[in-house]
Design a protein around this motif. Structure first.
Motif, short mmCIF file in Angstrom:
data_model
loop_
_atom_site.label_atom_id
_atom_site.label_comp_id
_atom_site.label_asym_id
_atom_site.label_seq_id
_atom_site.Cartn_x
_atom_site.Cartn_y
_atom_site.Cartn_z
N CYS A 142 12.30 28.45 -68.81
CA CYS A 142 13.04 27.19 -68.76
C CYS A 142 14.32 27.31 -67.94
CB CYS A 142 13.40 26.71 -70.16
SG CYS A 142 11.97 26.34 -71.20
N VAL A 143 14.59 26.29 -67.15
CA VAL A 143 15.87 26.14 -66.47
C VAL A 143 16.36 24.73 -66.76
CG1 VAL A 143 17.09 26.04 -64.27
CG2 VAL A 143 15.27 27.74 -64.62
N SER A 144 17.52 24.62 -67.41
CA SER A 144 18.08 23.31 -67.72
C SER A 144 19.26 23.00 -66.80
CB SER A 144 18.55 23.25 -69.18
OG SER A 144 19.12 21.98 -69.47
N LEU A 145 19.23 21.81 -66.22
CA LEU A 145 20.33 21.36 -65.37
C LEU A 145 21.32 20.49 -66.13
CD1 LEU A 145 18.34 20.37 -62.13
CD2 LEU A 145 19.36 22.58 -62.73
N GLY A 146 21.07 20.29 -67.42
CA GLY A 146 21.97 19.45 -68.20
C GLY A 146 21.75 17.98 -67.88
N VAL A 147 22.80 17.20 -68.05
CA VAL A 147 22.65 15.74 -67.96
C VAL A 147 23.12 15.21 -66.61
CG1 VAL A 147 22.93 15.47 -70.44
CG2 VAL A 147 24.94 15.34 -68.98
N GLN A 148 22.60 14.03 -66.27
CA GLN A 148 23.03 13.20 -65.14
C GLN A 148 22.94 13.93 -63.79
OE1 GLN A 148 25.71 9.92 -66.07
NE2 GLN A 148 26.75 11.27 -67.49
N THR A 149 21.77 14.47 -63.51
CA THR A 149 21.53 15.11 -62.22
C THR A 149 20.92 14.09 -61.26
OG1 THR A 149 21.13 17.24 -63.29
CG2 THR A 149 20.35 16.99 -61.03
N PRO A 150 21.47 13.91 -60.08
CA PRO A 150 20.89 12.96 -59.11
C PRO A 150 19.44 13.30 -58.80
CG PRO A 150 23.09 13.63 -58.42
CD PRO A 150 22.73 14.50 -59.59
N LEU A 151 18.65 12.27 -58.50
CA LEU A 151 17.22 12.46 -58.29
C LEU A 151 16.92 13.47 -57.19
CD1 LEU A 151 15.78 8.83 -58.63
CD2 LEU A 151 16.02 10.59 -60.37
N TRP A 152 17.63 13.36 -56.08
CA TRP A 152 17.33 14.27 -54.99
C TRP A 152 17.65 15.72 -55.37
CZ3 TRP A 152 14.08 14.60 -51.43
CH2 TRP A 152 14.22 15.50 -50.37
N ASP A 153 18.68 15.91 -56.19
CA ASP A 153 19.00 17.26 -56.64
C ASP A 153 17.93 17.79 -57.59
OD1 ASP A 153 21.79 18.28 -55.71
OD2 ASP A 153 22.06 16.16 -56.09
N LEU A 154 17.31 16.91 -58.36
CA LEU A 154 16.18 17.34 -59.18
C LEU A 154 15.03 17.83 -58.31
CD1 LEU A 154 16.18 14.50 -61.88
CD2 LEU A 154 16.58 16.92 -62.32
N VAL A 155 14.81 17.13 -57.20
CA VAL A 155 13.76 17.55 -56.27
C VAL A 155 14.09 18.91 -55.65
CG1 VAL A 155 12.53 16.96 -54.14
CG2 VAL A 155 13.13 15.16 -55.78
N LEU A 156 15.33 19.06 -55.21
CA LEU A 156 15.75 20.33 -54.62
C LEU A 156 15.66 21.47 -55.64
CD1 LEU A 156 18.89 19.19 -52.57
CD2 LEU A 156 16.60 19.73 -51.68
N ALA A 157 16.07 21.19 -56.87
CA ALA A 157 16.03 22.22 -57.91
C ALA A 157 14.60 22.60 -58.25
CB ALA A 157 16.76 21.73 -59.16
N ALA A 158 13.70 21.61 -58.27
CA ALA A 158 12.29 21.92 -58.56
C ALA A 158 11.72 22.87 -57.52
CB ALA A 158 11.48 20.62 -58.60
N ALA A 159 12.13 22.70 -56.27
CA ALA A 159 11.67 23.61 -55.22
C ALA A 159 12.35 24.97 -55.34
CB ALA A 159 11.94 22.99 -53.85
N ALA A 160 13.64 24.98 -55.61
CA ALA A 160 14.39 26.24 -55.66
C ALA A 160 13.91 27.12 -56.81
CB ALA A 160 15.88 25.95 -55.80
N TYR A 161 13.61 26.51 -57.95
CA TYR A 161 13.19 27.28 -59.12
C TYR A 161 11.66 27.37 -59.25
CZ TYR A 161 18.08 27.00 -60.49
OH TYR A 161 19.45 27.08 -60.52
N ARG A 162 10.96 26.85 -58.25
CA ARG A 162 9.50 26.86 -58.24
C ARG A 162 8.94 26.30 -59.54
NH1 ARG A 162 7.75 32.74 -57.14
NH2 ARG A 162 9.58 33.16 -58.46
N ALA A 163 9.44 25.12 -59.90
CA ALA A 163 9.06 24.51 -61.16
C ALA A 163 7.61 24.02 -61.12
CB ALA A 163 9.98 23.34 -61.47
N ASP A 164 6.92 24.23 -62.21
CA ASP A 164 5.58 23.66 -62.40
C ASP A 164 5.66 22.31 -63.09
OD1 ASP A 164 4.11 26.09 -61.48
OD2 ASP A 164 5.06 26.97 -63.26
N ILE A 165 6.67 22.15 -63.93
CA ILE A 165 6.86 20.91 -64.70
C ILE A 165 8.32 20.52 -64.64
CG2 ILE A 165 6.74 19.86 -67.00
CD1 ILE A 165 4.59 22.02 -67.66
N VAL A 166 8.60 19.27 -64.35
CA VAL A 166 9.94 18.70 -64.48
C VAL A 166 9.92 17.81 -65.71
CG1 VAL A 166 11.68 17.20 -63.47
CG2 VAL A 166 10.42 18.80 -62.01
N ALA A 167 10.75 18.14 -66.69
CA ALA A 167 10.79 17.42 -67.96
C ALA A 167 12.14 16.71 -68.10
CB ALA A 167 10.57 18.37 -69.14
N LEU A 168 12.10 15.39 -68.25
CA LEU A 168 13.32 14.58 -68.34
C LEU A 168 13.42 13.92 -69.70
CD1 LEU A 168 13.31 12.76 -64.88
CD2 LEU A 168 14.36 14.95 -65.48
N GLY A 169 14.66 13.77 -70.17
CA GLY A 169 14.90 13.11 -71.45
C GLY A 169 15.56 11.76 -71.24
#
Length: 320
Positions: free
Chosen positions: A220-247
């Protein structure tokens, strides 16, 4: 204990009411014209100023809206009728919380919060964690407590700072618990990126989900709250995420939830799954293509087992 003797002289701005109730400024203005409620005064700058008694009524109205009632029927009702309607419909989760945790235990924890006993609350939560283990602690203790605390806050029976103290105490205990979960080794260990979108400031549910993912052997890698959408996309690539889970909490505007999930789904690679959970009713009322809605934290284990059986998952997760 709470002191509301000053309620008659305290007013909130329209921006504060929007944050406090989850009702948008446009909705408040439309109701003012259409239903004659709320009826704000004006501050020294001529801006709308809402008395606390009206804000408390708006909180109950929001709860009833989330339960499926129509604004034209409930907004004009007096507070006493709204409270009775809420008790007969919306309060079922609170009674369910008493069944899960026990009414005496629930009252004991709420009493600690109202007595401002932060240390006593943390110690009590830590003892329950040791007794039940991480999974049961999250589902059988924190979930019903969240319901009870949220209900007390929405009814004006708990101050915002008291709710924040409770949230911080649970977060401290949960972070310590997550740190003790052994890391899983080998294949089939998905990488999960957790976060919330801008406008969603609530992070406790995210931490609860992280605990459940970690118990299932996820990285798990948590970015905490209120991350801009494009940064979520960049983070998914940087951390090689298989699943992006949002609350998402119930305070989020439904259209914002749907639009943001649709936009994020379009920006993420096809092999990255997008999961969404939380108390926002729209997640389960409107289907969003390519988004998996999680009805409860208990669903995480089953969905991960399904994920592991898909061909794309097997190809995406190398053996360590």
């Amino acid at each position: 204990m709470n002191d509301r003797n000053r309620a008659a002289v305290i007013t909130l701005s329209i921006a504060a009411v929007e944050r406090d109730t989850g009702l948008s400024k446009d909705t408040l203005r439309v109701w003012e014209r259409r239903y004659g409620f709320p009826t704000p005064g004006r501050d020294t700058l001529g801006e709308r100023a809402y008395p606390l008694d009206q804000v408390e009524k708006l909180r109950v109205v929001k709860r009833l809206l989330d339960a499926g009632h129509r604004p034209g029927r409930i907004v004009p009702l007096p507070f006493s009728e709204l409270s009775a309607l809420s008790a007969s419909t919306v309060d079922q989760p609170v009674r369910g919380a008493e069944v899960l945790l026990g009414s005496a235990d629930l009252r004991e924890h709420l009493d600690r919060i109202r007595a401002h006993d932060a240390r006593g609350l943390r110690n009590a939560l830590a003892r329950l964690l040791a007794r039940y283990g991480v999974g049961r602690f999250v589902v059988d203790v924190v979930v019903p407590l969240n319901v009870a605390v949220g209900d007390a806050w929405m009814r004006g029976q708990m101050e915002i700072f008291e709710e924040h103290m409770y949230t911080e105490a649970v977060q401290v205990v949960l972070r310590q618990a997550i740190a003790t979960i052994p890391e899983s080794q080998g294949a089939g260990r998905p990488r999960v990126l957790l976060g919330t979108i801008p406008g969603e400031p609530h992070g406790l549910g995210l931490l609860m989900a992280e605990a459940m993912f970690a118990l299932e052997g996820c990285e798990c890698v948590s970015l905490g709250v209120q991350t801009p959408l494009w940064d979520l996309v960049l983070a998914a690539a940087a951390y090689r995420a298989d699943i992006v889970a949002l609350g998402f909490s119930g305070c989020m505007n439904p259209n914002q939830v749907v639009d943001s999930l649709g936009e994020l789904r379009a920006k993420l690679p096809a092999h990255v799954q997008l999961w969404a959970g939380g108390s926002a009713p729209v997640l389960h009322r409107r289907r969003i293509d390519g988004v998996l809605p999680l009805a409860s934290l208990d669903d995480i284990g089953g969905e991960l087992r399904r994920w592991r059986t898909t061909p794309t998952a097997a190809a995406a997760v190398p053996a360590d």
